[in-house]
Design a protein around this motif. Structure first.
Motif: not given
Ligand SMILES: Cc1ncc(COP(=O)(O)O)c(C=O)c1O
Lengths: 103, 473
Positions: B90, B92, B100, B329, B332, B340, B344-345, B348, B368-370
């Protein structure tokens, strides 16, 4: 009754469009209600909740509207505890790190 | 002289207001018909990759770390057939200043506004982009107004959007909040006209190009770390800028063989402009309510020609369910130690399922993640869902009905992807072009544009056109 003093940080409301003025493409339930707007700023005069007041916003715009809140609070939070999520967490740990019985 | 501020009068001044507020003369790129010179627009109205890296570095945007999700990979391998289960990584993006990838888009937009002498910016968004614009505007000393669709007619706000309001205000912006409805655009236009500020649209060439650095960085990081490009990159898709910018960046890095997969949360059945449905969804972006309309008609945006054109870049488009994204989520968080945010999930979740189709030596990346927090976390979202009468169940997520229930997978093996037929999206895009331009014949140039813009071949476009009785001149 709550009221604002000149210089207070407040929130005001406006009706932007009345139900009959709404755009043709909006769904029926939305067409039944007005398009409303809220914005915050510094009150330029004393006012009571529900009365009209002029504010100056963070960018310096002057806007008039109905006073709805003084020092408005942020109301979002972490919500209630959701037991379903705990169940998920326990299941995940059990599957990945749990005993041989899960192999 | 006072201007006519009625809805009809302001909408009629749209082109004039927009031209002043963006400073791009789109007519230069136009052909007069359906086609326009997309690459020329991106070249001449945007910035080069080097310039963007510099602009973003000035405000500490970009260069976010890549994290290998070893426990999630291990879980996927437990569920996959022997030898399957790609390594999941991922990027980040939550490490960006406003939490983000949207910081990348905002960085170039705000730089551009400042360079051209605008005193402030206005942006219409309920999402992370508002916080990103507010944050970048703060850093460069510009004023900022964010216009949000936030409440239903009871003044009940989606918690995630309330958090965005707080974030924007924390960065010093003015936030104008509205109830549900597309007429937000009217308010947006009146604000642009009143202030003379720049329209920091999500969809300008410089905004979209700002995301190219993400794809480029990603390819470079993998070459350095692993010695090769990843096999698949999964991208949460809504308005299409995330897909477009990332894919263009990958191409600029020469990563031509990477499969570009878009992912959205399936919210079919919910109407995006409905006062009632508004607070019955648990995701405010990365869902089909934006993803499909923007893929099949990108020029619905607040600029004449949208620089985000996801169909040009998508190899595959997959859907996941709300309950599955909540489940992942949690995974993670408890398996990877990373808390996160929601959007983004979505990719994922898709990656977790896709990894199980891939060989163990392959690599899949979530780009991405946020950030997460009050309002955005699964706890407030599920609390809010319950308050709005949504049932939270365990079972088979395929049986969910958005707006009525959320089905958490009974077991992680219940998490899967549903392929959205991209050819259907392509055909629908071509039809929308024909209908919106109201034509019965198109030029050779238009034809070639449609082939490129829908990333397809001559015979596919010919097929759709003949169904519509449209001739090529
Ligand atoms: C964190 C995050 N991820 C993904 C997206 C989707 O990006 P796009 O709208 O460019 O498709 C958004 C924006 O809506 C977002 O805020």
């Amino acid at each position: 009754m709550i009221s604002a003093k000149k210089g207070d940080w407040v929130q005001i409301r406006q009706i932007v469009l009345k139900p009959e003025e709404r755009a043709p493409q909006v769904p029926e339930d939305t067409k039944k209600v007005p398009l409303e707007l809220w914005v915050k700023g510094i009150a330029q005069e004393d006012a009571k909740i529900g009365s009209t007041v002029e504010i100056v916003t963070a960018t310096g715009r002057k806007v008039r509207g109905e006073l709805t809140a003084v020092n408005p609070r942020y109301i979002h939070d972490y919500g209630d505890f959701v037991p379903e999520l705990l169940k998920v967490d326990m299941q995940l740990k059990e599957i990945l790190f749990g005993g041989d019985s899960n192999e | 002289m006072s201007k006519d501020m009625s809805y009809a009068a302001v909408m009629a001044r749209k082109n004039e207001i927009m031209k002043k507020a963006i400073g791009i003369d789109y007519s230069v790129f136009e052909s007069g018909g359906i086609s326009f010179d997309y690459e020329r627009m991106m070249r001449e109205a945007g910035y080069t990759l080097e310039e963007m890296q510099q602009i973003q570095a000035e405000t500490s945007v970009g260069n976010t770390p890549i994290v290998e999700l070893k426990n999630l990979t291990a879980l996927a391998r437990k569920l996959a057939p022997k030898g399957k289960g790609a390594r999941i990584f991922i990027k980040d993006e939550a490490a960006n200043p406003s939490g983000s990838f949207k910081a990348r888009r905002a960085a170039t937009a705000i730089y551009h506004a400042k360079k051209h002498g605008y005193k402030g910016v206005v942006t219409a968004t309920s999402g992370n982009y508002g916080a990103a614009v507010a944050s970048q505007a703060a850093k460069r000393g510009l004023k900022c107004i964010v216009v949000q669709e936030c409440y239903d007619s009871r003044m009940v706000g989606q918690p995630e959007i309330l958090e965005k309001q707080r974030a924007c205000e924390a960065y010093g912006a003015e936030v104008v909040q509205l109830t549900v409805g597309p007429e937000l655009f009217y308010t947006f236009l009146t604000l642009l006209e009143e202030t003379g500020y720049f329209n920091a649209s999500l969809y300008t060439p410089f905004g979209i190009a700002g995301v190219e650095t993400l794809g480029y960085e990603l390819a470079m990081q993998f070459r350095e770390k692993i010695g090769r490009d990843p096999d698949k990159v999964v991208i949460t898709h809504a308005g299409g800028g995330n897909v477009t910018g990332t894919a263009r960046g990958l191409l600029k890095a020469g990563a031509k063989d990477v499969e570009v997969v878009g992912a959205s949360v399936d919210l079919s059945g919910l109407h995006m402009a409905s006062d009632r449905d508004f607070n019955r969804k648990s995701f405010t972006t990365g869902h089909t309510g934006f993803g499909i309309p923007f893929a099949t008609w990108p020029d619905r945006a607040d600029v004449p020609r949208n620089a985000a054109r996801p169909l040009r870049y998508l190899d595959r488009y997959v859907l996941v369910k709300q309950g599955e994204v909540f489940y992942i989520t949690e995974a993670l968080s408890v398996l990877e130690g990373l808390e996160r945010g929601p959007a983004g999930n979505t990719s994922l979740t898709a990656a977790f399922a896709l990894a199980q189709e891939m060989d163990e030596d392959q690599i899949i990346v979530v780009q991405e993640t946020e950030y997460t927090g009050a309002g955005k976390h699964p706890l407030p979202q599920l609390t809010f869902a319950k308050k709005n009468g949504i049932e939270i169940l365990f079972g088979n997520p395929d049986r969910d009905e958005p707006g009525k229930n959320i089905i958490l997978p009974a077991h992680p093996s219940d998490i899967k992807i549903r392929d959205y037929d991209i050819d259907k999206a392509r055909a629908s895009y071509i039809k929308n072009c024909i209908n919106n331009y109201k034509v019965t014949e198109i030029t050779k140039e238009d034809f070639e544009f449609l082939v490129r813009d829908a990333k397809t071949d001559d015979s596919f476009v010919e097929g759709v056109l003949s169904e519509l009785n449209v001739k090529i001149k």
